[in-house]
Design a protein around this motif. Structure first.
Motif, mmCIF file in Angstrom:
data_model
loop_
_atom_site.group_PDB
_atom_site.id
_atom_site.type_symbol
_atom_site.label_atom_id
_atom_site.label_comp_id
_atom_site.label_asym_id
_atom_site.label_seq_id
_atom_site.Cartn_x
_atom_site.Cartn_y
_atom_site.Cartn_z
ATOM 1 N N SER A 173 61.713 27.920 73.553
ATOM 2 C CA SER A 173 61.580 28.245 74.790
ATOM 3 C C SER A 173 61.388 27.309 75.878
ATOM 4 N N TYR A 174 61.162 25.765 74.992
ATOM 5 C CA TYR A 174 60.926 24.451 76.009
ATOM 6 C C TYR A 174 61.975 23.493 75.653
ATOM 7 N N GLU A 191 60.139 12.196 78.614
ATOM 8 C CA GLU A 191 59.516 12.653 79.760
ATOM 9 C C GLU A 191 58.031 12.674 79.493
ATOM 10 N N TYR A 207 70.869 20.473 78.957
ATOM 11 C CA TYR A 207 71.334 20.596 80.521
ATOM 12 C C TYR A 207 72.629 21.239 80.496
ATOM 13 N N TRP A 219 72.925 8.983 79.210
ATOM 14 C CA TRP A 219 71.575 8.900 80.345
ATOM 15 C C TRP A 219 71.715 7.492 80.418
ATOM 16 N N TRP A 251 69.222 23.150 84.260
ATOM 17 C CA TRP A 251 68.232 22.145 84.431
ATOM 18 C C TRP A 251 66.758 22.557 83.992
ATOM 19 N N ASN A 282 65.351 20.851 76.618
ATOM 20 C CA ASN A 282 66.307 20.271 77.600
ATOM 21 C C ASN A 282 67.648 20.219 76.992
ATOM 22 N N CYS A 337 59.842 13.465 73.768
ATOM 23 C CA CYS A 337 60.641 13.391 74.832
ATOM 24 C C CYS A 337 60.368 12.112 75.711
#
Lengths: 202, 293
Positions: free
Chosen positions: B51-52, B113, B56, B228, B60, B54, B111
């Protein structure tokens, strides 16, 4: 329509806004503690507080343009501004304590090295004197003119908040650009008419 | 005389123990990498992992893939393998899997992030597939491509992103035994939002290197473009090795938040090569990792 809004606004006490704002913040905190904000409650809380800070602050910027349109909501402006400040301060506290986990070295590094964090922190810093002079006594002591001048700091502060939001994204998202666009429009409305449209030879 | 094993059925390791042993192995590797980290890897819950995301191609927001990936058709599925290989062609997924030993690998997932998870993948070593296809001596890189199907991937209707998503590895990275082609997690087929039916997992690199829903693999002698890096070359390099000492221009990579640790979970130190330094550091001997980020 306009009269009805004005009549309703007259009846609604400003305490209504403060209570609503407090309930919203408590609900966010409660949901985060309850673990019902998804797998990443820290980010959800941080972003929730940040986005509401921006919403309250943008709403406070709408008061004057609305007044020109005959809609009188001036009595709510202080509450909107203070709620925006409170949410921004909670957003900052969430970043320090829950997101960064009180890693002071890394916090200090980010506050000096990362442009989006610097811009956000500057925005919050600019709001501090406004929150501190938000009571009636301060207006009396400063004098209305000086107080008005000081409170123009709200403009760069809100712009900083919107820019901070745009800068966080991995890519520019439509959502953050919409907020920045609204902020820009509300700020352009502050520029005096005479200066807004360049004189043109006829 | 026919071979006779002295091992009976009762000697087969029960699945639960087998999983535990994997955790111990992964934990031991971490302990070697960092003496302070003598912990076993506790996988995130299936719910966290599914459920979490990335991804895309489906939107987003971290929750978008779980919301929108259900519409993705993953059967039939084939991968076009080409470039500098002996046996190029379009291979059906069943054919790709043929003869590859499916294992469980519990890996840290970091990640870019600055959040992390632990995921119990199932899959097989990419090297197994490459060896079968036959890599020609001139090949130095492997390029990967994700499915392009805007009618099932709503994020791909956003024209601001250069779809399809592409990624790449150096050949030595691709042949490394840790590099996995994952086909499932928690012993189940890969959930769509995690890159069904087959995805790459390179545990010592930032998550965006681990390309999902692969439809094309090309062996080449030139460093392939990666999505990226195309979008933001100053922030995302080709190598993208997890490295606490090389910051992302907009945030520090020195620490990470563990998904699933809750509101007061705080941060943990990020490990060099995400804790897999003992296994992979030699791949980068002599390279300046601040330059080759």
């Amino acid at each position: 329509m306009r009269d009805r809004i004005n009549a309703t606004a007259r009846r609604v006490p400003t305490a209504f806004l403060y209570i609503g704002g407090a309930i919203l913040a408590l609900w966010l905190l409660f949901a985060a503690v309850q673990d019902s904000l998804g797998p990443d409650p820290v980010k959800a809380l941080e972003q929730g507080l940040g986005i509401w800070a921006l919403r309250f602050l943008l709403a406070s910027l709408c008061i004057t343009p609305l007044m020109r349109a005959g809609i009188r909501l001036l009595k709510f402006r202080r509450a909107l501004g203070l709620l925006g400040f409170a949410y921004a301060a909670l957003h900052f506290a969430t970043w320090i304590a829950l997101d960064m986990g009180l890693r002071w070295g890394q916090i200090a590094g980010d506050l000096t090295k990362r442009p989006y964090i610097i811009v956000g922190a500057l925005g919050l810093l600019l709001l501090l004197p406004l929150a501190a002079t938000s009571w009636n006594g301060a207006i009396r002591r400063l004098g209305a003119a000086a107080w008005n001048r000081l409170h123009r700091l709200a403009y760069p502060a809100i712009l900083a908040g919107a820019v901070h939001f745009v800068m966080i994204g991995k890519v520019w998202t439509g959502e953050s650009l919409v907020y920045l666009g609204i902020a820009m429009v509300l700020l352009v409305l502050r520029v005096p008419q005479s200066r807004r449209i360049p004189a043109r030879a006829t | 005389m026919p071979f006779k094993s002295d091992l009976g059925w009762s000697d087969v390791t029960p699945k639960a123990l087998f999983l535990n042993r994997r955790q111990l192995i992964a934990g031991a590797a971490a302990a070697l990498a960092s003496p302070a980290l003598a912990e076993t890897l506790e996988p995130n819950s299936l719910e966290d992992i599914t459920s979490y995301n990335n991804f895309y191609e489906f939107g987003w927001d971290k929750g978008d893939p779980a919301r929108h990936a259900g519409a993705l058709t993953t059967d039939p599925w084939s991968i076009e393998i080409g470039g500098m290989v002996d046996k190029p062609g379009t291979y059906d997924l069943a054919d790709i899997l043929k003869g590859q030993p499916i294992e469980e690998r519990i890996y840290r997932f970091r990640c870019v992030e600055a959040w992390s998870m632990v995921v119990p993948w199932t899959g097989f070593a990419l090297s197994g597939l490459l060896n079968r296809i036959g890599v020609q001596p001139s090949a130095r890189y492997v390029a990967f491509e994700t499915l392009l199907r805007p009618e099932e991937m709503p994020g791909q209707r956003d024209g601001s992103f250069p779809w399809p998503y592409v990624e790449g590895l150096r050949l030595d990275e691709a042949m490394h035994p840790l590099t996995l082609l994952a086909t499932g997690l928690y012993g189940e087929p890969m959930p769509n939002q995690n890159g069904a039916p087959i995805r790459l997992v390179v545990p010592w690199k930032y998550g965006f290197k681990s390309i999902k829903s692969i439809v094309k693999i090309t062996l080449t002698d030139r460093q392939p473009p990666t999505t990226w890096n195309i979008l933001q070359p100053s922030e995302y390099g080709f190598h993208a090795n997890v490295n606490p000492e090389v910051d992302h221009p907009r945030w520090s990579q020195a620490s990470e938040r563990r998904i699933g640790a809750g509101l007061f979970g705080g941060r943990v130190d990020t490990l060099m090569f995400n804790g897999y330094a003992d296994q992979v550091a030699s791949l980068y001997a002599g390279q300046d990792l601040a330059v080759d980020y």
